[in-house]
Design a protein around this motif. Structure first.
Motif, PDB file in Angstrom:
ATOM      1  N   ASP A 156       0.822  -1.220   0.000  1.00 46.74           N
ATOM      2  CA  ASP A 156       0.000   0.000   0.000  1.00 46.74           C
ATOM      3  C   ASP A 156       0.849   1.261   0.000  1.00 46.74           C
ATOM      4  OD1 ASP A 156      -2.378  -1.247  -0.053  1.00 46.74           O
ATOM      5  OD2 ASP A 156      -3.008  -0.694   1.979  1.00 46.74           O
ATOM      6  N   ARG A 158       5.159   2.730  -0.479  1.00 50.62           N
ATOM      7  CA  ARG A 158       6.438   2.271  -1.015  1.00 50.62           C
ATOM      8  C   ARG A 158       7.380   1.861   0.130  1.00 50.62           C
ATOM      9  NH1 ARG A 158      10.237   6.347  -1.386  1.00 50.62           N
ATOM     10  NH2 ARG A 158       9.515   8.290  -0.479  1.00 50.62           N
ATOM     11  N   ALA A 159       8.567   1.400  -0.250  1.00 51.10           N
ATOM     12  CA  ALA A 159       9.446   0.728   0.712  1.00 51.10           C
ATOM     13  C   ALA A 159      10.203   1.697   1.607  1.00 51.10           C
ATOM     14  CB  ALA A 159      10.415  -0.190  -0.039  1.00 51.10           C
ATOM     15  N   VAL A 160       9.452   2.553   2.317  1.00 56.10           N
ATOM     16  CA  VAL A 160      10.112   3.442   3.277  1.00 56.10           C
ATOM     17  C   VAL A 160      10.535   2.644   4.511  1.00 56.10           C
ATOM     18  CG1 VAL A 160       8.852   5.530   2.596  1.00 56.10           C
ATOM     19  CG2 VAL A 160       7.883   4.018   4.348  1.00 56.10           C
ATOM     20  N   ASP A 161      11.472   3.175   5.265  1.00 56.10           N
ATOM     21  CA  ASP A 161      11.797   2.621   6.577  1.00 56.10           C
ATOM     22  C   ASP A 161      10.658   3.053   7.512  1.00 56.10           C
ATOM     23  OD1 ASP A 161      14.655   2.217   8.597  1.00 56.10           O
ATOM     24  OD2 ASP A 161      12.713   2.820   9.387  1.00 56.10           O
ATOM     25  N   THR A 163      10.063   3.061  10.747  1.00 59.02           N
ATOM     26  CA  THR A 163      10.353   3.840  11.958  1.00 59.02           C
ATOM     27  C   THR A 163      10.806   5.256  11.615  1.00 59.02           C
ATOM     28  OG1 THR A 163      10.950   1.803  13.110  1.00 59.02           O
ATOM     29  CG2 THR A 163      11.688   3.860  14.102  1.00 59.02           C
ATOM     30  N   VAL A 164      11.700   5.373  10.644  1.00 55.61           N
ATOM     31  CA  VAL A 164      12.173   6.703  10.253  1.00 55.61           C
ATOM     32  C   VAL A 164      11.021   7.520   9.672  1.00 55.61           C
ATOM     33  CG1 VAL A 164      13.701   7.959   8.673  1.00 55.61           C
ATOM     34  CG2 VAL A 164      14.561   5.979   9.942  1.00 55.61           C
ATOM     35  N   ALA A 165      10.186   6.877   8.836  1.00 51.71           N
ATOM     36  CA  ALA A 165       9.040   7.593   8.261  1.00 51.71           C
ATOM     37  C   ALA A 165       8.085   8.031   9.363  1.00 51.71           C
ATOM     38  CB  ALA A 165       8.329   6.713   7.235  1.00 51.71           C
ATOM     39  N   ALA A 204       5.321  11.360   0.159  1.00 49.86           N
ATOM     40  CA  ALA A 204       6.327  10.636   0.943  1.00 49.86           C
ATOM     41  C   ALA A 204       6.027   9.142   0.994  1.00 49.86           C
ATOM     42  CB  ALA A 204       6.382  11.210   2.358  1.00 49.86           C
ATOM     43  N   ALA A 206       3.222   7.307  -0.962  1.00 47.22           N
ATOM     44  CA  ALA A 206       2.537   6.591  -2.041  1.00 47.22           C
ATOM     45  C   ALA A 206       3.512   5.769  -2.871  1.00 47.22           C
ATOM     46  CB  ALA A 206       1.790   7.580  -2.930  1.00 47.22           C
ATOM     47  N   PRO A 207       3.096   4.560  -3.254  1.00 52.04           N
ATOM     48  CA  PRO A 207       3.974   3.739  -4.099  1.00 52.04           C
ATOM     49  C   PRO A 207       4.140   4.399  -5.461  1.00 52.04           C
ATOM     50  CG  PRO A 207       1.852   2.653  -3.728  1.00 52.04           C
ATOM     51  CD  PRO A 207       1.802   3.946  -3.001  1.00 52.04           C
ATOM     52  N   ARG A 213      13.016   6.117  -9.088  1.00 54.96           N
ATOM     53  CA  ARG A 213      12.481   7.471  -8.909  1.00 54.96           C
ATOM     54  C   ARG A 213      13.305   8.391  -9.809  1.00 54.96           C
ATOM     55  NH1 ARG A 213       9.023   7.762  -5.331  1.00 54.96           N
ATOM     56  NH2 ARG A 213       9.139  10.028  -5.315  1.00 54.96           N
TER      57      ARG A 213
ATOM     58  N   ILE B 176      13.783  13.762  13.911  1.00 52.98           N
ATOM     59  CA  ILE B 176      14.835  12.767  13.612  1.00 52.98           C
ATOM     60  C   ILE B 176      16.123  13.149  14.354  1.00 52.98           C
ATOM     61  CG2 ILE B 176      16.318  11.827  11.781  1.00 52.98           C
ATOM     62  CD1 ILE B 176      13.575  10.693  11.416  1.00 52.98           C
ATOM     63  N   TRP B 180      17.803  10.639  17.075  1.00 50.59           N
ATOM     64  CA  TRP B 180      19.056   9.918  16.775  1.00 50.59           C
ATOM     65  C   TRP B 180      20.326  10.688  17.089  1.00 50.59           C
ATOM     66  CZ3 TRP B 180      14.777   8.186  13.869  1.00 50.59           C
ATOM     67  CH2 TRP B 180      14.520   6.820  13.984  1.00 50.59           C
ATOM     68  N   ALA B 196      17.421   6.870   4.975  1.00 55.43           N
ATOM     69  CA  ALA B 196      15.980   6.571   5.041  1.00 55.43           C
ATOM     70  C   ALA B 196      15.164   7.863   5.080  1.00 55.43           C
ATOM     71  CB  ALA B 196      15.675   5.710   6.274  1.00 55.43           C
ATOM     72  N   ASP B 199      15.118   9.443   1.661  1.00 54.82           N
ATOM     73  CA  ASP B 199      14.164   8.739   0.810  1.00 54.82           C
ATOM     74  C   ASP B 199      12.755   9.321   0.993  1.00 54.82           C
ATOM     75  OD1 ASP B 199      13.386   6.592  -0.966  1.00 54.82           O
ATOM     76  OD2 ASP B 199      12.490   5.642   0.792  1.00 54.82           O
ATOM     77  N   VAL B 200      12.387   9.587   2.242  1.00 55.58           N
ATOM     78  CA  VAL B 200      11.080  10.183   2.528  1.00 55.58           C
ATOM     79  C   VAL B 200      11.012  11.599   1.947  1.00 55.58           C
ATOM     80  CG1 VAL B 200       9.581  11.034   4.393  1.00 55.58           C
ATOM     81  CG2 VAL B 200      10.671   8.775   4.591  1.00 55.58           C
ATOM     82  N   GLY B 203      10.685  11.480  -1.778  1.00 60.45           N
ATOM     83  CA  GLY B 203       9.308  11.121  -2.140  1.00 60.45           C
ATOM     84  C   GLY B 203       8.380  12.319  -2.001  1.00 60.45           C
ATOM     85  N   ALA B 204       8.585  13.082  -0.941  1.00 57.22           N
ATOM     86  CA  ALA B 204       7.704  14.225  -0.691  1.00 57.22           C
ATOM     87  C   ALA B 204       7.867  15.310  -1.753  1.00 57.22           C
ATOM     88  CB  ALA B 204       8.000  14.805   0.696  1.00 57.22           C
ATOM     89  N   ARG B 216      -4.846   6.027  -4.048  1.00 57.42           N
ATOM     90  CA  ARG B 216      -5.040   5.063  -2.948  1.00 57.42           C
ATOM     91  C   ARG B 216      -5.836   5.739  -1.861  1.00 57.42           C
ATOM     92  NH1 ARG B 216      -2.156   0.408  -3.988  1.00 57.42           N
ATOM     93  NH2 ARG B 216      -3.617  -0.362  -2.485  1.00 57.42           N
TER      94      ARG B 216
END
Lengths: 216, 216
Positions: A156, A158-161, A163-165, A204, A206-207, A213, B176, B180, B196, B199-200, B203-204, B216
């Motif tokens: 549902d 994409r392959a984000v981490d 916890t970080v997300a 951030a 959505a697949p 990318r 973050i 961390w 990570a 990556d977010v 995406g954003a 979705r």
């Protein structure tokens, strides 16, 4: 922000009231303390002020709480539990992941508008009770990251981490709420700000249709 | 987080030192105050503690600052200016928008690791000096949003609302960094956490190849 249902609050400390009347008094003290800590700040909050605001005798305070730090920690735990519950219930109503995110963020903003004490108390907890502040953030993130991990599993998002997300999006919600609810003393987030944030959140999470990318 | 160069700090208050020696003393007092406020908190910070830490006579304090609130505000303004400068210099090195974002976030995390006082002081400013706290956030966001608006104009990022995206991404970086760097008392952000988060962020912000995002 979508979170799984929170566990029951931690064992309610050493002094659980045995009667309905005791429970009501305890709740009144917690409510008064929330207001006093948020208004005058921890250093200037006194037990006398809290009992006066609650309308109970000074001695009664010590039937329920060992001292100022103890009631502060319970106020943090109580606010934290209630905001998680509100977000969890709301996000459960979303049929898709993005709908669940929308409902979760909306519940967070609504709670912020109704309980501006949340921010002021959590922020001063950094000095007063860092362990209570960490427990608050960690419990929100745990549930949120779990939801993101499940959504990722299902494809549902994409392959984000997860916890970080979760930390990143919680931070986004926190500062947007600070800017457009607390600073404006508003009853709710303006609709166009909410939609603009949801656009960022959707980007951030959505697949994408392709694995690659755009390489900018 | 990419920001345009900050303006010079606001007019340095009523007491600008006229000699190099005066300027050095003033800088020593600011540095000592940063440390004292971050360590013991505003309510317990005293001018005596600050002058002792700076190694200057108590009376000298009042040559430079009118009181505790005034030096607190200058510490906030000084930290704010320095973090903006670090981020602005770093992001200027990025050749693409995403590279600029990466450099900006990296500079923010590096500054956080070197100046943990930034968080503790900004957070207590909420009670002590809300106007200083707002000025800090607003000045970071202004520069950041301007950079995003320009990138959007060029088609380097998708059509996000620059101001909302700036607040959201600043919030992401803030939590973050708290999780961390501050909580771990780390010298830097772990590389996999940084990637990570990037990556977010990508995406954003990254433009999509189609106008329609997955519904979705």
């Amino acid at each position: 922000m979508t979170i799984t249902p929170p566990p029951a609050p931690e064992a309610a400390g050493p002094r659980v009231p045995r009667t309905p009347r005791g429970a009501r008094t305890r709740a009144r003290l917690l409510e008064a303390a929330e207001h006093v800590f948020a208004t005058v700040g921890y250093p200037d909050a006194s037990i006398v002020k809290i009992t006066e605001e609650a309308g109970v005798a000074l001695g009664t305070f010590y039937v329920h709480f060992a001292g100022k730090k103890e009631i502060f920690d319970e106020v943090v735990g109580d606010l934290s539990h209630r905001v998680r519950q509100a977000m969890s219930e709301a996000s459960g109503r979303g049929r898709t992941r993005i709908e669940a995110e929308r409902e979760g963020f909306r519940a967070f903003f609504r709670f912020t508008a109704e309980h501006p004490a949340l921010y002021r108390i959590i922020r001063q907890a950094e000095f007063v009770s860092p362990e209570a502040m960490r427990a608050h953030y960690a419990s929100i993130v745990d549930g949120y990251a779990e939801g993101l991990a499940q959504a990722r599993e299902r494809g549902d998002i994409r392959a984000v981490d997860p916890t970080v997300a979760a930390w990143a999006l919680m931070g986004a919600g926190e500062l947007i709420g600070m800017r457009w609810i607390l600073w404006e003393q508003a009853d709710d987030i303006p609709e166009h700000i909410y939609e603009a944030l949801m656009d960022v959140v959707q980007g951030a999470l959505a697949p994408t249709t392709t694995d690659e990318r755009p390489a900018r």
